[in-house]
Design an enzyme around this catalytic site. Structure first.
Site, mmCIF file in Angstrom:
data_model
loop_
_atom_site.group_PDB
_atom_site.id
_atom_site.type_symbol
_atom_site.label_atom_id
_atom_site.label_comp_id
_atom_site.label_asym_id
_atom_site.label_seq_id
_atom_site.Cartn_x
_atom_site.Cartn_y
_atom_site.Cartn_z
ATOM 1 N N GLU A 102 3.197 -27.345 -5.399
ATOM 2 C CA GLU A 102 2.893 -26.653 -4.021
ATOM 3 C C GLU A 102 3.174 -27.708 -2.920
ATOM 4 O O GLU A 102 2.818 -28.869 -2.887
ATOM 5 C CB GLU A 102 1.451 -26.236 -4.081
ATOM 6 C CG GLU A 102 1.027 -24.831 -4.189
ATOM 7 C CD GLU A 102 1.639 -23.801 -3.050
ATOM 8 O OE1 GLU A 102 2.535 -24.258 -2.297
ATOM 9 O OE2 GLU A 102 0.973 -22.816 -3.183
ATOM 10 N N ASP A 103 3.530 -27.013 -1.787
ATOM 11 C CA ASP A 103 3.757 -27.805 -0.546
ATOM 12 C C ASP A 103 2.577 -28.201 0.129
ATOM 13 O O ASP A 103 2.368 -29.454 0.536
ATOM 14 C CB ASP A 103 4.562 -27.311 0.414
ATOM 15 C CG ASP A 103 4.259 -25.722 0.820
ATOM 16 O OD1 ASP A 103 3.673 -25.240 -0.067
ATOM 17 O OD2 ASP A 103 4.653 -25.375 1.752
ATOM 18 N N ASP A 106 -4.248 -25.192 1.654
ATOM 19 C CA ASP A 106 -5.010 -25.225 2.851
ATOM 20 C C ASP A 106 -6.527 -24.386 2.638
ATOM 21 O O ASP A 106 -7.324 -25.126 2.253
ATOM 22 C CB ASP A 106 -4.089 -24.206 3.730
ATOM 23 C CG ASP A 106 -4.552 -23.930 5.054
ATOM 24 O OD1 ASP A 106 -5.808 -24.162 5.221
ATOM 25 O OD2 ASP A 106 -3.802 -23.616 5.954
ATOM 26 N N PHE A 155 -1.443 -27.476 12.832
ATOM 27 C CA PHE A 155 -0.247 -26.605 12.210
ATOM 28 C C PHE A 155 0.977 -27.473 11.789
ATOM 29 O O PHE A 155 1.839 -27.869 13.007
ATOM 30 C CB PHE A 155 0.058 -25.365 13.258
ATOM 31 C CG PHE A 155 1.020 -24.395 12.427
ATOM 32 C CD1 PHE A 155 0.343 -23.453 11.741
ATOM 33 C CD2 PHE A 155 2.376 -24.661 12.349
ATOM 34 C CE1 PHE A 155 1.220 -22.715 10.849
ATOM 35 C CE2 PHE A 155 3.176 -23.561 11.703
ATOM 36 C CZ PHE A 155 2.490 -22.721 11.010
ATOM 37 N N ARG A 168 12.171 -25.358 7.517
ATOM 38 C CA ARG A 168 11.960 -25.800 6.388
ATOM 39 C C ARG A 168 12.740 -27.108 5.616
ATOM 40 O O ARG A 168 12.142 -27.830 4.755
ATOM 41 C CB ARG A 168 11.955 -24.681 5.069
ATOM 42 C CG ARG A 168 10.900 -23.428 5.287
ATOM 43 C CD ARG A 168 11.202 -22.550 4.192
ATOM 44 N NE ARG A 168 10.658 -21.270 4.461
ATOM 45 C CZ ARG A 168 9.337 -20.897 4.013
ATOM 46 N NH1 ARG A 168 8.616 -21.849 3.570
ATOM 47 N NH2 ARG A 168 9.074 -19.782 4.258
HETATM 48 C C1 PRP Z 1 1.692 -21.556 1.799
HETATM 49 C C2 PRP Z 1 1.742 -22.654 0.926
HETATM 50 C C3 PRP Z 1 0.710 -22.081 0.110
HETATM 51 C C4 PRP Z 1 0.048 -21.506 0.707
HETATM 52 C C5 PRP Z 1 -1.477 -22.406 0.992
HETATM 53 O O1 PRP Z 1 2.631 -20.522 1.612
HETATM 54 O O2 PRP Z 1 3.019 -22.727 0.388
HETATM 55 O O3 PRP Z 1 1.355 -21.539 -1.070
HETATM 56 O O4 PRP Z 1 0.209 -21.294 1.996
HETATM 57 O O5 PRP Z 1 -2.537 -21.816 1.954
HETATM 58 P P1 PRP Z 1 -4.029 -21.370 1.161
HETATM 59 O O6 PRP Z 1 -4.506 -22.594 0.625
HETATM 60 O O7 PRP Z 1 -4.644 -20.961 2.540
HETATM 61 O O8 PRP Z 1 -3.656 -20.428 0.322
HETATM 62 P P2 PRP Z 1 2.939 -19.309 2.489
HETATM 63 O O9 PRP Z 1 2.110 -18.226 1.935
HETATM 64 O O10 PRP Z 1 2.962 -19.672 3.905
HETATM 65 O O11 PRP Z 1 4.384 -18.967 1.815
HETATM 66 P P3 PRP Z 1 5.704 -19.905 2.017
HETATM 67 O O12 PRP Z 1 5.436 -21.096 1.133
HETATM 68 O O13 PRP Z 1 6.658 -18.854 1.315
HETATM 69 O O14 PRP Z 1 5.828 -20.259 3.523
#
Ligand code: PRP
Length: 179
Positions: A102-103, A106, A155, A168
């Protein structure tokens, strides 16, 4: 569209620091799985930059696959606490050593939901590797076996993370202006 520089408050993690830490994580994973084969699962879209750099530092035989889940929805900046599988894996996890890549973690809802789903597919082991950990925002307890950086509750964008789907591709992690 305006250049990202107008949206950037500060560079939080510069490219060289990111790449150094990713090399360390790759070495750590390689040592932990010595003698084994490994399946990395990238959660799209944010994890893709991290995955492609991380695998260059992994020395054990590694395959990778992709899945997409949605939690935030385009344009929104808050987690909904709900996740939906938008694109599932093509490989089987049965009896494989698996790491979710994962990136950012949160609130933790995304990784918690994905872990729950993937555990039902009987992997030999299942761990989590996230480049960023916004730990002060956590709402559910999730295991984080490999973590690049703990970051403040700001953010952030770049290096896989978007600002309304753009930027990105930046090679560093920046903090967005709040204006
Ligand atoms: C982001 C990130 C994780 C998630 C983390 O994805 O890549 O998957 O949010 O948030 P959390 O811990 O509060 O669940 P996003 O839904 O923004 O999609 P993306 O990676 O396609 O931008």
């Amino acid at each position: 569209m305006q250049d990202y520089k107008g949206l950037l408050a500060e560079v939080l993690i510069p490219e060289d620091a990111l790449q150094r830490r990713i090399a360390e994580l790759g070495a750590e994973i390689s040592a932990d799985y010595a003698g084994e084969e490994l399946l990395l699962i990238c959660i799209l879209k944010g994890g893709v930059m991290f995955l492609t750099d991380l695998v260059r530092h992994i020395t054990v035989p590694v395959e990778f696959d992709f899945m997409a889940v949605s939690s935030y929805g385009a344009g929104a900046r808050q987690s909904s606490g709900q996740v939906r599988i938008e694109m599932d894996l093509r490989v089987s996890l049965t009896d494989k050593h698996v790491i979710l890549v994962e990136d950012i973690v949160d609130t933790g809802h995304t990784i918690a939901a994905v872990l729950e789903l993937l555990e039902t597919r009987r992997p030999k082991s299942l761990k989590v590797c996230s480049l960023l950990d916004k730990s002060e925002r956590r709402e559910v307890v999730v295991p984080l076996h490999y973590r690049g950086f703990d970051i403040p509750n700001k953010f952030v964008f770049g290096y896989g993370l978007d600002l309304d789907e753009y930027w990105r591709n930046l090679p560093f992690i920046g903090v967005a202006k709040t204006d």
